[in-house]
Every structure is written in C-alpha cells, then in structure tokens.
Design a protein around this motif. Structure first.
Motif, PDB file in Angstrom:
ATOM      1  N   GLY A  66     -14.919 -11.790  19.970  1.00  0.00           N
ATOM      2  CA  GLY A  66     -14.576 -10.678  19.084  1.00  0.00           C
ATOM      3  C   GLY A  66     -15.333 -10.745  17.780  1.00  0.00           C
ATOM      4  N   ASP A  67     -15.661 -11.984  17.357  1.00  0.00           N
ATOM      5  CA  ASP A  67     -16.472 -12.160  16.166  1.00  0.00           C
ATOM      6  C   ASP A  67     -15.761 -11.615  14.915  1.00  0.00           C
TER       7      ASP A  67
ATOM      8  N   ILE B 151      -1.395  -5.807   8.785  1.00  0.00           N
ATOM      9  CA  ILE B 151      -2.343  -4.713   9.019  1.00  0.00           C
ATOM     10  C   ILE B 151      -1.680  -3.568   9.805  1.00  0.00           C
TER      11      ILE B 151
ATOM     12  N   TYR C 191     -18.939  -7.552   2.562  1.00  0.00           N
ATOM     13  CA  TYR C 191     -19.887  -7.398   3.667  1.00  0.00           C
ATOM     14  C   TYR C 191     -20.101  -5.918   3.957  1.00  0.00           C
TER      15      TYR C 191
ATOM     16  N   ASN D 258     -20.125  -3.828   7.022  1.00  0.00           N
ATOM     17  CA  ASN D 258     -19.710  -4.063   8.408  1.00  0.00           C
ATOM     18  C   ASN D 258     -20.171  -2.954   9.371  1.00  0.00           C
TER      19      ASN D 258
ATOM     20  N   LYS E   2       0.891  -1.162   0.000  1.00  0.00           N
ATOM     21  CA  LYS E   2       0.000   0.000   0.000  1.00  0.00           C
ATOM     22  C   LYS E   2       0.931   1.214   0.000  1.00  0.00           C
TER      23      LYS E   2
ATOM     24  N   TYR F 132      -7.337   2.870   7.708  1.00  0.00           N
ATOM     25  CA  TYR F 132      -8.128   1.671   7.458  1.00  0.00           C
ATOM     26  C   TYR F 132      -9.516   1.947   6.883  1.00  0.00           C
ATOM     27  N   MET F 133     -10.066   0.934   6.248  1.00  0.00           N
ATOM     28  CA  MET F 133     -11.357   0.894   5.546  1.00  0.00           C
ATOM     29  C   MET F 133     -11.217   1.537   4.160  1.00  0.00           C
TER      30      MET F 133
ATOM     31  N   VAL G 272     -10.041   1.244  14.997  1.00  0.00           N
ATOM     32  CA  VAL G 272     -10.789   0.141  14.375  1.00  0.00           C
ATOM     33  C   VAL G 272     -11.422  -0.738  15.457  1.00  0.00           C
TER      34      VAL G 272
ATOM     35  N   PRO H 240     -10.732  -6.938   3.786  1.00  0.00           N
ATOM     36  CA  PRO H 240      -9.353  -7.109   3.306  1.00  0.00           C
ATOM     37  C   PRO H 240      -8.562  -8.041   4.214  1.00  0.00           C
TER      38      PRO H 240
ATOM     39  N   TYR I 223     -15.389  -1.720  16.314  1.00  0.00           N
ATOM     40  CA  TYR I 223     -16.019  -3.051  16.402  1.00  0.00           C
ATOM     41  C   TYR I 223     -16.512  -3.342  17.816  1.00  0.00           C
TER      42      TYR I 223
ATOM     43  N   LEU J  84     -23.487 -11.540   9.535  1.00  0.00           N
ATOM     44  CA  LEU J  84     -22.349 -11.998  10.344  1.00  0.00           C
ATOM     45  C   LEU J  84     -21.863 -10.927  11.327  1.00  0.00           C
TER      46      LEU J  84
HETATM   47  C1  HEC Z   1     -19.362  -9.097   8.837  1.00  0.00           C
HETATM   48  C2  HEC Z   1     -17.986  -9.228   8.457  1.00  0.00           C
HETATM   49  C3  HEC Z   1     -16.890  -8.646   9.328  1.00  0.00           C
HETATM   50  C4  HEC Z   1     -16.626  -8.907  10.658  1.00  0.00           C
HETATM   51  C5  HEC Z   1     -17.416  -9.804  11.598  1.00  0.00           C
HETATM   52  C6  HEC Z   1     -15.419  -8.177  10.969  1.00  0.00           C
HETATM   53  N1  HEC Z   1     -14.978  -7.496   9.886  1.00  0.00           N
HETATM   54 FE1  HEC Z   1     -13.337  -6.313   9.775  1.00  0.00          FE
HETATM   55  N2  HEC Z   1     -13.861  -5.727   7.907  1.00  0.00           N
HETATM   56  C7  HEC Z   1     -14.940  -6.195   7.185  1.00  0.00           C
HETATM   57  C8  HEC Z   1     -15.098  -5.422   5.989  1.00  0.00           C
HETATM   58  C9  HEC Z   1     -16.154  -5.631   4.929  1.00  0.00           C
HETATM   59  C10 HEC Z   1     -14.069  -4.470   5.999  1.00  0.00           C
HETATM   60  C11 HEC Z   1     -13.832  -3.375   4.962  1.00  0.00           C
HETATM   61  C12 HEC Z   1     -14.940  -2.345   5.095  1.00  0.00           C
HETATM   62  C13 HEC Z   1     -14.703  -1.054   4.364  1.00  0.00           C
HETATM   63  O1  HEC Z   1     -13.620  -0.809   3.910  1.00  0.00           O
HETATM   64  O2  HEC Z   1     -15.623  -0.255   4.279  1.00  0.00           O
HETATM   65  C14 HEC Z   1     -13.306  -4.700   7.213  1.00  0.00           C
HETATM   66  C15 HEC Z   1     -12.178  -3.979   7.574  1.00  0.00           C
HETATM   67  C16 HEC Z   1     -11.398  -4.255   8.665  1.00  0.00           C
HETATM   68  C17 HEC Z   1     -10.136  -3.651   8.942  1.00  0.00           C
HETATM   69  C18 HEC Z   1      -9.426  -2.619   8.062  1.00  0.00           C
HETATM   70  C19 HEC Z   1      -8.738  -3.318   6.909  1.00  0.00           C
HETATM   71  C20 HEC Z   1      -8.043  -2.397   5.958  1.00  0.00           C
HETATM   72  O3  HEC Z   1      -7.112  -2.860   5.280  1.00  0.00           O
HETATM   73  O4  HEC Z   1      -8.404  -1.227   5.849  1.00  0.00           O
HETATM   74  C21 HEC Z   1      -9.650  -4.184  10.118  1.00  0.00           C
HETATM   75  C22 HEC Z   1      -8.338  -3.875  10.782  1.00  0.00           C
HETATM   76  C23 HEC Z   1     -10.660  -5.117  10.567  1.00  0.00           C
HETATM   77  N3  HEC Z   1     -11.704  -5.135   9.686  1.00  0.00           N
HETATM   78  C24 HEC Z   1     -10.552  -5.875  11.726  1.00  0.00           C
HETATM   79  C25 HEC Z   1     -11.601  -6.616  12.236  1.00  0.00           C
HETATM   80  C26 HEC Z   1     -11.625  -7.146  13.583  1.00  0.00           C
HETATM   81  C27 HEC Z   1     -10.501  -7.002  14.578  1.00  0.00           C
HETATM   82  C28 HEC Z   1     -12.822  -7.763  13.734  1.00  0.00           C
HETATM   83  C29 HEC Z   1     -13.386  -8.404  14.997  1.00  0.00           C
HETATM   84  C30 HEC Z   1     -13.449  -7.502  16.135  1.00  0.00           C
HETATM   85  C31 HEC Z   1     -13.538  -7.642  12.473  1.00  0.00           C
HETATM   86  N4  HEC Z   1     -12.770  -6.930  11.608  1.00  0.00           N
HETATM   87  C32 HEC Z   1     -14.805  -8.182  12.210  1.00  0.00           C
HETATM   88  C33 HEC Z   1     -15.771  -7.223   7.575  1.00  0.00           C
HETATM   89  C34 HEC Z   1     -15.863  -7.734   8.857  1.00  0.00           C
END
Ligand code: HEC
Ligand code: HEC
Length: 373
Positions: A243-244, A295, A260, A262, A110, A301-302, A313, A290, A317, A330
């Motif tokens: 943490g899911d 990370i 998804y 999120n 990146k 992020y996002m 982040v 991603p 969550y 999910l």
């Molecule tokens: C329902 C599915 C889902 C779950 C459950 C989930 N994530 Fe994600 N996560 C995503 C999606 C989709 C994105 C990207 C969203 C966006 O960019 O708008 C993301 C983005 C991220 C990113 C940023 C990645 C980047 O490169 O920018 C991190 C860090 C992350 N999640 C960590 C976690 C952690 C830690 C948990 C648990 C606490 C978690 N996620 C739970 C779907 C999920």
C-alpha cells in the motif's frame, strides 16, 4: 518562640508553668493557622503542574514551550476560552463564534463539512485540520506549516476575516466582561490580569491536552484486544510496500508531520501550499500528511476536500495518481499510476483505517464544552 517558652517553663513552676503551657498551645495553634493561610494563598496563585501521560508506544519527545508549561488551572481556563463565543468580541448571541464552533469534538475537532466559514460567512481557504496529538507536532502547524506555536495561531484566528473577524482589543474586552474569568486567570497565571498573551497561552495549553490514544488499533498494540483477519490484512497493506502508506503517515501518530506532494494534480495554482512558505520548488503542491487517527470521522479529505469518502481516497492511491515534476519520491507507485490494489485489499485497508477511530476521544467530557458558564 517555642524555645523561649521552654526556657520559661523550666524556670518557673505551678500556675506560671500552666500558663506557659497554655500560651504554648495557643502559639502552636496560631502558627498552624498562619501556615494554613499561607498555604491557601499559595494554592490560589501557584498553579498545579498538569500531569502529561505519554501513551504507551507514543514518542517521548513532546513540544511544550518553556514559557507556557501545562497546569491544571491553565488547561481548565483554556477549555472555557476555547468554547467561549465572546472571543469574537461581539455581544449579540447570534453573532458569537469560538474555536469550538469550527473545531467540533465529535468530528475529532474538525467540522464534518466540506468547508468552514468564518463569522461573516467567508470560506476558509482550506478544509479544516483535526486537533489531535498536537503535543507531538514539532511546531509546523496548518496544511503548509506556516505557523509554529499554537499560541501564535490564536491571535491570527481571532482577527482573520475567515474566522472570528474581530480585533484583539474587542476580543479581550469581551472576555473581561465575563465575571467567571478574573479568578480563573489568577489561578492560572498568578494575577487577575486578562490579556491576549494569557488568553493564547491558556487555549494552547488546553489544545495540547487533546490526546487520542484509545482506538481499537491502540488496544491491539497494547495487547488489550484483537484485530479481525481483514483488519490485520489492511494493517499489513498499510505498513508494507503493497500500500505504501506508512512512509508518510507513520504509525502510532499516523503522521510524520512532514510535507509531500502526493500526486493529485499536474497543474498547481494554490498560493498556500508548502512552496509558498519555503520557496523550494520541490515543495510545489505539497501539504502536510495529516494524521489518519479518527479519519473515519473527518471527511471530506485532502486540503481542498476533493474526496468525500475513504473509498475515493483509496481508489486515488490505488489507480488515480497523476504525474508531475513535483511528486514526492516516496510516492513509489507513481510509475504504475498507483498501488493497484484488488477490491478486497481496498476494502481491508479501509477496515484497518477505521480501527483508528477513538470513541473515547470524541466523547471525553474533559474536552467538551463546560456547562456551567
Ligand atoms: C508521499 C507521501 C504519502 C504517501 C505514500 C501516502 N500519503 Fe496519504 N497523504 C499525504 C499527503 C501529503 C496528504 C495531504 C494532501 C493534501 O491535502 O493535498 C495525504 C492525505 C491523505 C488522506 C486524507 C487526510 C485528511 O485528513 O484529509 C488519507 C485518508 C490518506 N492520505 C491515506 C493514505 C493511504 C491509505 C495511503 C497508502 C495507500 C497514503 N495515504 C499514502 C501523503 C502521503
Ligand atoms: C472558521 C472556522 C475556524 C475557527 C473559528 C477556528 N479554526 Fe482553527 N482551523 C480552521 C481551519 C480551516 C484550519 C486549517 C487551516 C489551514 O491550514 O489552511 C484550522 C487549523 C487549526 C490548527 C492547526 C492544526 C494542525 O494540525 O496544524 C489549530 C491548532 C487550530 N486551528 C486551533 C484553533 C483555535 C485555538 C481556534 C480559536 C481561537 C480556532 N482554531 C478557530 C478553522 C477554524
């Protein structure tokens, strides 16, 4: 020929016999030479298959298009092209841009910034994505999965106003001018011809070799090292309902390569979400989850870079989820507003995420800019 000579030897004696043996030796020698020559020709026009080593515990299903097998020569050519600013089709050194200008190895390919800008200063619509383990990506590239093969992305990158902003013919002509390339194209593809199809294939081959599999977590999985008690706690938060996270980010690859919503927003205005591709209302506000590998190195992020740190982040969550009609099922903690982690749990989850950093990947000279061109 040798058989004929044998008959000759049997039939004669003395001097003739001696001459025959001499002739035989000369013949064998020249045959040998012919053989060597034809082998050399083969080496220069038949590329050597690149040996993909699937890391331990990684899935064995990999995605390589049948018309673009990986070869040592193709990958090496792709590395040169990936870092060649001439791909922007210009001559002035200060107006060159390559894939490597934005996709920087030390940031897991990146750019370490909130935004990326094309050669004329136009901002890319989304933040960047890392180039890691795309050999396992089932042909759904970009935040919204718009593009399948890496090969198809390259002409798009060359012409996009927010990337190299040139024409295919200008890019190809500029590459043709560099004298290192004709022989490299010959080694990779059999002839010296340089065209966009070959440029794209070679770069795609190189990108498919960017494999990250040597983080502290990988070493732990392979039994080569331990995680601390805090990191282990973080791992269990990550991979349980506490943490899911694992449902969408998986393990080993740390992405499911699926899309998804999120639960970040209640109003959706971005015209480049997954819905813009599928027109399925359940994809409104959805993006790829991603990979979480490296990370620690890839903030912000996002898809819109809204979170600057992993702390932000994890806070999101934990207690920042936003309800809407489109939140993915999910996101199981949506009704509680998040996973409601304690400060120790948050800290340990982040410590675990940092075990996914692979320093060998971001310093591997095989992936870096060639120095000799
Ligand atoms: C329902 C599915 C889902 C779950 C459950 C989930 N994530 Fe994600 N996560 C995503 C999606 C989709 C994105 C990207 C969203 C966006 O960019 O708008 C993301 C983005 C991220 C990113 C940023 C990645 C980047 O490169 O920018 C991190 C860090 C992350 N999640 C960590 C976690 C952690 C830690 C948990 C648990 C606490 C978690 N996620 C739970 C779907 C999920
Ligand atoms: C101006 C900066 C910039 C340049 C130059 C650039 N990229 Fe990208 N690249 C991005 C951004 C931003 C994204 C994410 C775009 C999105 O999904 O909206 C991306 C995404 C990608 C992806 C998808 C990764 C994934 O996980 O889906 C690949 C592959 C890629 N780029 C390869 C290349 C190659 C090869 C080149 C050179 C021809 C290149 N890029 C040039 C900024 C750039």
């Amino acid at each position: 020929m040798i058989i004929v000579n044998n008959e000759y030897i049997n039939f004669n004696k003395g001097l003739i016999n001696f001459t025959a043996i001499l002739l035989l030796i000369i013949l064998i020698q020249s045959c040998k030479k012919d053989n060597e020559n034809s082998q050399n020709n083969n080496i220069s026009s038949t590329p050597t298959p690149y040996k993909v080593e699937i890391p331990k515990f990684f899935p064995t299903d990999i995605y390589i298009p049948s018309d673009n097998p990986l070869t040592n020569e193709g990958v090496e050519l792709g590395r040169y092209l990936f870092y060649d600013g001439k791909l922007a089709g210009r001559n002035s050194p200060d107006s060159m841009m390559s894939c490597g200008t934005c996709h920087i190895q030390q940031y897991s390919f990146k750019n370490g910034k909130a935004n990326a800008y094309g050669i004329t200063g136009i901002k890319t619509p989304h933040t960047m994505l890392p180039l890691i383990n795309l050999l396992w990506n089932p042909n759904t590239l970009l935040w919204n999965g718009k593009v399948g093969k890496i090969e198809d992305l390259i002409p798009m990158g060359i012409t996009a106003p927010h990337e190299l902003n040139t024409t295919i013919s200008k890019a190809v002509d500029a590459i043709k001018k560099n004298p290192v390339y004709p022989s490299m194209f010959k080694k990779a593809f059999g002839t010296e011809e340089i065209n966009i199809d070959r440029i794209s294939k070679a770069i795609a081959q190189f990108v498919r070799t960017l494999i990250s599999s040597n983080s502290k977590f990988d070493k732990y999985l392979r039994g080569e090292g331990n995680l601390t008690a805090e990191e282990m706690d973080g791992y269990s938060i990550f991979s349980s309902e506490t943490g899911d996270c694992f449902h969408c980010h998986g393990t080993v690859l740390f992405t499911t390569n699926l899309f998804y919503n999120n639960a970040k927003d209640s109003v959706f205005t971005d015209t480049r979400d997954r819905y813009s591709i599928t027109h399925n209302p359940s994809d409104i506000g959805a993006y790829v989850a991603p990979t979480l590998r490296n990370i620690e190195l890839t903030a912000p992020y996002m898809h819109d870079g809204r979170f600057k740190t992993l702390e932000e982040v994890v806070d999101f969550y934990s207690e920042g989820l936003v309800r809407s009609l489109y939140v993915h099922p999910l996101m199981k903690k949506i009704n509680q507003g998040g996973a409601q982690l304690t400060s120790t749990q948050k800290k340990n989850l982040i410590l675990f995420l940092k075990t996914l950093t692979d320093n060998d990947f971001v310093t591997n000279p095989k992936y870096s800019k060639p120095t000799n061109y």
